[in-house]
Design a protein around this motif. Structure first.
Motif: not given
Length: 262
Positions: A83-90
């Motif tokens: 998900e976009p929020d997961e990728l941002e944190s990654c």
């Protein structure tokens, strides 16, 4: 005829791990303008990252972050549902690690460039692209330019769209050692095959002089709108990488000089 594209040469660097090495970083660092430094999720570790940043500084090479999907086993070249929020944190996690080493050596952060499969995923999905392009703003205080940390990606895709929407400097990238299909899609492979030097030279000439991308079917496609400058990538894990980078750098230097860019 259009004016030749202004160009730089970039390379994905620091992709070893522990006692294992990947590519000739020392040879390549002498040939490039921009280094995309692996941040630990597809390759690299704290020792490799430290050594790579120090090597970039000693060669006056600008440094960018090269974050990936969390996939050491697949070298970041396998797609993942995220998900976009997961990728941002990654990405924040990985870029933050590199930022620490840049601060240690008194270097700014020039850009962020996604690695491998997530490069393709973010080029196709505007939601994922907005997530990763937005990460550049978090590290604005570390930027090499007053305009902020740039985002490096594919022209004419969600990469460029997201950068323009968010007001982030965009570096259009093209690959000297990878293929493009007849629709202009970059063909990302887990292992890179050898590419004859003459093929590389012809591809680079088509790009710089004519603003054209060479495809596997023999077509020449426009690189995209609003592109006056490009960074040409040579991968460190492509066979003959140093020779490819040297050939590309010679063509770039000649073209920039003839066009009056330097």
């Amino acid at each position: 005829m259009s004016k030749p594209l202004k160009a730089t040469v970039n390379c994905d660097m620091g992709e070893g791990f522990s006692l294992y090495t990947m590519g000739d970083d020392e040879g390549l660092m002498k040939t490039i303008h921009l280094a995309n430094v692996a941040c630990g999720f597809h390759a690299s570790d704290f020792s490799v990252m430290n050594k790579t940043v120090a090597l970039a500084k000693s060669n006056n090479v600008l440094v960018g972050a090269h974050p990936s999907l969390p996939d050491l086993q697949g070298f970041g070249r396998r797609e993942m549902a995220i998900e976009p929020d997961e990728l941002e944190s990654c990405f924040i996690y990985q870029v933050g690690a590199l930022d620490g080493f840049l601060k240690r050596y008194g270097l700014p952060m020039n850009h962020i460039k996604p690695h491998g499969s997530v490069y393709g995923q973010t080029a196709r999905s505007i939601d994922l692209a907005r997530a990763v392009v937005g990460v550049t703003k978090i590290f604005k205080s570390s930027a090499a330019s007053p305009q902020g940390v740039a985002f490096m990606g594919l022209a004419g895709t969600a990469h460029q769209q997201a950068a323009e929407e968010l007001g982030v400097p965009f570096i259009a990238e093209w690959f000297a050692d990878l293929d493009y299909n007849d629709e202009g899609k970059l063909l990302i492979t887990k292992k890179h095959d050898p590419v004859p030097i003459e093929v590389v030279r012809q591809r680079v000439t088509n790009l710089l002089r004519f603003h054209k991308v060479s495809t596997v079917g023999g077509r020449l496609l426009d690189i995209g709108a609003n592109v006056a400058e490009v960074s040409i990538c040579c991968h460190s894990d492509t066979p003959g990488a140093v020779e490819i980078a040297q050939a590309v750098k010679a063509l770039v230097d000649e073209s920039n000089r003839e066009a009056g860019y330097v």
